[in-house]
Write an enzyme that holds these catalytic residues in place. Sequence first.
Site, short mmCIF file in Angstrom:
data_model
loop_
_atom_site.label_atom_id
_atom_site.label_comp_id
_atom_site.label_asym_id
_atom_site.label_seq_id
_atom_site.Cartn_x
_atom_site.Cartn_y
_atom_site.Cartn_z
N ARG A 403 0.66 -1.52 0.86
CA ARG A 403 -0.54 -0.52 0.24
C ARG A 403 0.93 1.40 0.16
O ARG A 403 1.54 1.59 0.83
CB ARG A 403 -1.19 0.20 1.06
CG ARG A 403 -1.96 1.25 1.25
CD ARG A 403 -2.72 1.11 2.46
NE ARG A 403 -3.61 0.48 2.04
CZ ARG A 403 -3.86 -1.39 3.40
NH1 ARG A 403 -3.97 -0.65 4.36
NH2 ARG A 403 -5.07 -1.35 2.86
N HIS A 433 4.54 -10.72 1.84
CA HIS A 433 5.05 -9.43 2.73
C HIS A 433 6.11 -10.30 3.81
O HIS A 433 6.59 -9.46 4.28
CB HIS A 433 3.79 -9.21 4.37
CG HIS A 433 4.61 -7.70 4.96
ND1 HIS A 433 4.87 -8.73 6.37
CD2 HIS A 433 4.75 -7.27 4.91
CE1 HIS A 433 4.99 -7.47 7.00
NE2 HIS A 433 4.78 -6.67 6.24
N ARG A 562 3.30 -2.44 19.97
CA ARG A 562 3.58 -0.63 19.77
C ARG A 562 1.94 -0.17 19.20
O ARG A 562 1.90 1.16 19.40
CB ARG A 562 4.26 -0.54 18.69
CG ARG A 562 4.54 0.80 18.11
CD ARG A 562 5.48 1.02 16.65
NE ARG A 562 5.45 0.50 15.71
CZ ARG A 562 4.51 0.53 14.46
NH1 ARG A 562 4.08 1.40 14.64
NH2 ARG A 562 4.63 -0.61 13.59
#
Length: 685
Positions: A403, A433, A562
Amino acid sequence: MKNDSTINLDHPSLYNNRELSLISFNERVLMEAAEPLNPLLEQLKFTAIFASNTDEFFMVRVAGLLDQIKANHTKPDNKAGLTPTEQVELISKEMTVLFQEQYRLYHQLIDNLGENGWAIIENPDSFYEFETYFNDFIFPILTPMVIDAHRPFPMLTNKSIHIGIELANDEGETKTAFLKVPDLLPRLIFSTVQRAYVFIEDIISHFAHKLFEGVSIQSMSVFRITRNADLTIHEEGARDLLEEIEKELKNRENGAAVRLETEKHPSPSLLSLLKRELSIQEQDVYYHEGPLDLSFLFAFAREKASEKPELAYPPFQPQQTAYLGAGENIFEALRKRDLFFHHPFDSFDPIVSFITEAAEDEEVLAIKQTLYRVSGNSPIIRALKQAAENGKQVTVLVELKARFDEENNVQWARVLEEAGCHVIYGIPSLKTHSKITLVVRKQENSIERFVHLGTGNYNDQTAKLYTDMGIITNDSTFGEDATNFFNYLSGATTHPQFHHLSIAPEHLKEDLIRHIQEETEAHQKHGQGRIIAKMNSLTEKNIIKEFYKASQAGVQIDLIVRGICCLRPGIPEVSENIRVRSIIGRFLEHSRIYYFFNNGNEKYFLSSADLMTRNMDRRIELMFPVYSAAIQQSIREVLDLQLEDDMKARIQDRFGNYSALTGRTVNSQQELLKKSYNRNGKSLS
């Protein structure tokens, strides 16, 4: 505590909503902008990062919810139980409050900038010194877009700043015009008279009358539109995936409007026109007490850091990894031991050298690599091109659907193909990925395989900003796994067999669940059950439920997450043995680490995958074990240090709220920087 099977682990009260948790993450980013211990220019950068993050949030996440509402989709999400309409309403309320805080901080930081000689002012007292600049540089670029009987409402560009102007002639007839603030001109122009920076949109507004002869300006309002930017790619029906993505990229700027940002008091009639033409609801309008699009602060802060470095983080130089001797050949070193890297504390240069040396080595026969995001002037790409030109078999999987990097990756794919590389695009409907490189080398009468596996992208620039881990090994069984994996990507194998690797969507989720269950069983037999998991985001419900069950059984679980975290810790009889912390600091925490005590026979895994539904089900991901005792120790030291962090860590409570700790003694990222310098006989300034 024993596992209580009477508790409904599907109850919405046990989960945070994904979108609201993402807002919470961005709030923590904004907290760093408010942190007085951060240097002033770094506070500005966090303000800009918040602005950029929220742009993407609206373009992708909110856009998806609005699409669901338009399609009359009322099914609630599978964790917190909120419908799309309820989520959009809550998002509007939460973001209104956060934007108010963002602009409160902005004005505070701008005041501090002024004290350091960098005043930024809105609507200055005098514009006369800018008239020549306007006439020579701005006026020729501007094109008024007027709405009348012959000219319909124009297409207003995504994320650009526009000025809406209401005009009237002598007969009292009115019409509306729009001016797009040029993206390629500097946002701030320095006033030598007032010794301050002035916004280009204020200069344009002041001299806009020059563009409209014979009519008078009744009002002007500055606004900005955010559009749906998620691509819809129909891979199965695409004859050429590159062409399909290029076509969709052209449509990105024309997506439906999902947010309207405007100055505090816009013209009511102009606002009404924008809402009607853009199909924007009032809850999607945000009124800001200051200039729109604060992402400009990032470039401004970076520029000013060279003038006053004391107002930015002290510079640092990534150091040589402890696993590679000074001047030691990487391939010779790999025949003795596995190499471990923790970026940015350890330099990314050896990873680049691993590829560049392979490209030039006459004994290297083949290089295979996956690429998700690379830098604009990538040394990795150059090395792969050189390898192909040197006659080596080079296979590169370029993920075209990464993206907002789609356009870059399409270009890189064409460059690599032209150089003679075999470029593949993976498996339809799945993003690749994973981060893996295989080098095949001739060694006397046999071949040897070298494999790099990592948690982060092959991007030499982000490797200086993101924390990631990686390993290079000469282990032959890892080499066999890498070969099988690339055959899987190319379509030669549908269900590959591996010695060590877990891959999604084949069985990575199942393997993780099995490890959690085995830890639970080991704890029930022997006690001392412990799980530590570090990732960017946690949303996968089945895995969350397994964490809950392990907690109910008494396993102690520390999660370092995170960003998004749909799990709620500390709930009695459900997650009271789970602790969740988020660390946001100088570097973006990006490593994925999964640790299981396993009754003393500890298991360590690194992965490209977060524990998210998309990573488990819709992406090709890799998780790999770490066997070296030395590397395990290095990873454990990082985990322990992050669990001690009481300066940059925020702790989630049972209601999903985050708060800072009070100790203020350990900044894990700073400690890791110091350790990397001390290891090489240097001191961090």
